[in-house]
Design an enzyme around this catalytic site. Structure first.
Site, PDB file in Angstrom:
ATOM      1  N   HIS A  12      55.726  55.872 110.980  1.00 45.15           N
ATOM      2  CA  HIS A  12      55.274  54.290 109.991  1.00 45.15           C
ATOM      3  C   HIS A  12      53.767  54.648 108.965  1.00 45.15           C
ATOM      4  O   HIS A  12      52.998  54.624 108.974  1.00 45.15           O
ATOM      5  CB  HIS A  12      54.348  53.240 110.740  1.00 45.15           C
ATOM      6  CG  HIS A  12      54.117  51.350 109.908  1.00 45.15           C
ATOM      7  ND1 HIS A  12      55.054  50.920 110.892  1.00 45.15           N
ATOM      8  CD2 HIS A  12      53.065  51.608 108.559  1.00 45.15           C
ATOM      9  CE1 HIS A  12      54.786  49.754 109.368  1.00 45.15           C
ATOM     10  NE2 HIS A  12      53.889  50.277 108.858  1.00 45.15           N
ATOM     11  N   HIS A  14      53.853  54.923 104.059  1.00 48.35           N
ATOM     12  CA  HIS A  14      54.493  54.281 103.078  1.00 48.35           C
ATOM     13  C   HIS A  14      54.159  55.786 101.772  1.00 48.35           C
ATOM     14  O   HIS A  14      53.128  56.201 101.782  1.00 48.35           O
ATOM     15  CB  HIS A  14      53.804  52.465 102.241  1.00 48.35           C
ATOM     16  CG  HIS A  14      53.917  51.892 103.775  1.00 48.35           C
ATOM     17  ND1 HIS A  14      55.264  50.800 103.518  1.00 48.35           N
ATOM     18  CD2 HIS A  14      53.284  51.271 104.968  1.00 48.35           C
ATOM     19  CE1 HIS A  14      54.719  50.388 104.399  1.00 48.35           C
ATOM     20  NE2 HIS A  14      53.630  49.817 105.039  1.00 48.35           N
ATOM     21  N   HIS A 192      58.384  45.292 109.000  1.00 45.10           N
ATOM     22  CA  HIS A 192      56.679  44.788 109.470  1.00 45.10           C
ATOM     23  C   HIS A 192      56.936  42.873 110.295  1.00 45.10           C
ATOM     24  O   HIS A 192      57.357  42.514 109.851  1.00 45.10           O
ATOM     25  CB  HIS A 192      56.342  44.638 108.161  1.00 45.10           C
ATOM     26  CG  HIS A 192      55.545  46.255 108.044  1.00 45.10           C
ATOM     27  ND1 HIS A 192      56.740  46.812 107.894  1.00 45.10           N
ATOM     28  CD2 HIS A 192      54.368  46.507 107.516  1.00 45.10           C
ATOM     29  CE1 HIS A 192      56.365  48.705 107.440  1.00 45.10           C
ATOM     30  NE2 HIS A 192      54.830  48.158 107.076  1.00 45.10           N
ATOM     31  N   GLU A 195      51.219  41.943 112.361  1.00 45.77           N
ATOM     32  CA  GLU A 195      50.610  42.404 111.980  1.00 45.77           C
ATOM     33  C   GLU A 195      49.476  41.044 111.916  1.00 45.77           C
ATOM     34  O   GLU A 195      47.883  41.107 111.976  1.00 45.77           O
ATOM     35  CB  GLU A 195      50.539  42.939 110.430  1.00 45.77           C
ATOM     36  CG  GLU A 195      49.042  43.617 110.360  1.00 45.77           C
ATOM     37  CD  GLU A 195      49.465  44.569 108.493  1.00 45.77           C
ATOM     38  OE1 GLU A 195      48.429  44.864 108.553  1.00 45.77           O
ATOM     39  OE2 GLU A 195      50.034  44.660 108.118  1.00 45.77           O
ATOM     40  N   ASP A 273      50.028  54.347 108.319  1.00 44.98           N
ATOM     41  CA  ASP A 273      50.343  53.312 107.381  1.00 44.98           C
ATOM     42  C   ASP A 273      50.029  54.022 105.906  1.00 44.98           C
ATOM     43  O   ASP A 273      50.927  54.769 105.622  1.00 44.98           O
ATOM     44  CB  ASP A 273      49.301  52.070 108.090  1.00 44.98           C
ATOM     45  CG  ASP A 273      50.097  50.415 106.869  1.00 44.98           C
ATOM     46  OD1 ASP A 273      51.323  51.529 106.253  1.00 44.98           O
ATOM     47  OD2 ASP A 273      49.319  49.445 107.239  1.00 44.98           O
ATOM     48  N   ASP A 274      48.750  53.412 105.416  1.00 50.87           N
ATOM     49  CA  ASP A 274      48.353  54.050 104.291  1.00 50.87           C
ATOM     50  C   ASP A 274      47.312  54.408 104.447  1.00 50.87           C
ATOM     51  O   ASP A 274      45.907  54.685 103.782  1.00 50.87           O
ATOM     52  CB  ASP A 274      48.468  52.914 103.084  1.00 50.87           C
ATOM     53  CG  ASP A 274      49.590  51.623 102.580  1.00 50.87           C
ATOM     54  OD1 ASP A 274      50.652  52.112 102.834  1.00 50.87           O
ATOM     55  OD2 ASP A 274      49.657  51.159 104.213  1.00 50.87           O
TER      56      ASP A 274
END
Length: 330
Positions: A12, A14, A192, A195, A273-274
């Site tokens: 996961h 981006h 997603h 969250e 994630d990021d």
């Protein structure tokens, strides 16, 4: 224990959100784009909350304007990721940021990313696969355009379809057409959910989009029946603890439900994630999981096995990556 050296699988991420801030700042200078307001005094990304994070993210993406920009981005991200022991990575890529949904332009961007991925596999020992991603807060019609791009370019590199962005925009069923299109094209599916939206959003996403994986999914902790369903169906959660802590989806590492989800039989994986937005790396994630929950080498091996089994890749790739995960002393 040196967590950096443990070989890892990450599902996961981006691609644009993994861009080092110095890389984005450099592109902005090259193109004379003023995005100085998205950086803090130390040169990192600056945002107040999740909604502001999305604005800063999209502002950073304005510097990425050509296939060559994405080739350079992909190499920069893979170099940083490989430095933390990741041997297989999946990343979300959006046609919205790569030609605005035009399939011909998307193919050009994709070729540049795949060229960089091939180079990284040769030189860094990391394998990358792409998941085409609709942006939820851009609406269902725009998501259909992303799904069409995904369907047209399914192959060795593009293996999945998903949805990211503002989770509280619409309901999962609003996007079912896009997921049906991607499924019919033979793509594997993730989205997603949970969250921010709680267990109902996770349950609806599983029911209406028929996904094999859920991005985040931590809201499932509030519904024991849902957790049992996820465990029974083998739906894998792409959990990003550091991201959840920074964005305040949870109050802190001690409050993160990943250990309770795992204890309930839910298949969990760990990703960043990021990472530059959340000041994390896969090394940091492992370190904090060890400190917070006492997880050790066996736990991380189990996490990586779940992740590799759930990876959106073919059997030949899976076998190749499995060899990289084997302990060096065996």
């Amino acid at each position: 224990m040196n967590f950096r050296d443990i070989p890892k699988v990450e599902l996961h991420t981006h691609l644009e959100g993994s861009a080092p801030p110095a890389f984005i700042a450099g592109l902005a200078r090259e193109k004379n784009i003023d995005i100085s307001g998205i950086f803090d005094a130390q040169g990192g990304y600056a945002f107040r909350d999740f909604d502001h994070f999305l604005q800063v993210y999209e502002a950073a993406c304005t510097t990425l304007q050509s296939p060559e920009d994405f080739r350079r981005l992909t190499l920069a991200v893979l170099e940083e990721t490989a430095a933390h022991g990741v041997v297989y990575m999946e990343t979300f890529v959006s046609p919205d940021f790569c030609g605005g949904g035009d399939v011909a332009a998307w193919r050009d961007y994709l070729a540049a990313m795949q060229d960089a991925a091939d180079e990284a596999e040769r030189t860094m020992g990391i394998t990358l696969r792409g998941i085409v991603t609709g942006i939820r807060h851009f609406g269902p019609d725009q998501c259909k355009i992303a799904a069409a791009c995904a369907a047209e370019t399914k192959g060795d590199f593009i293996t999945g379809f998903g949805m990211a962005g503002g989770e509280m925009v619409g309901r999962p069923g609003d996007y079912a057409y896009s997921f049906d299109m991607a499924r019919e094209a033979g793509l594997q599916l993730t989205a997603h959910a949970g969250e921010w939206g709680g267990p109902s959003m996770v349950a609806e996403t599983i029911r209406d989009l028929k996904v094999a994986r859920i991005g985040h999914g931590i809201g499932a902790i509030d519904d024991p029946k849902l957790m049992a369903e996820i465990a029974d169906k083998g739906i894998v959660l792409e959990v990003c603890p550091g991201s959840n802590v920074v964005l305040k989806a949870v109050s802190g590492w001690d409050a993160h439900p990943i250990a309770k989800l795992r204890d309930a039989g839910v298949p969990v994986t760990v990703s960043t994630d990021d990472p530059p937005f959340f000041h994390t790396t896969m090394t940091d994630e492992y370190d904090m999981l060890a400190k917070t929950f006492g997880w050790g080498a066996d736990d991380f091996r189990a996490l990586n096995k779940i992740a590799l089994d759930a990876a959106f890749c073919d059997d030949e790739t899976r076998a190749r990556v499995a060899k990289r995960l084997e302990p060096k002393d065996e």
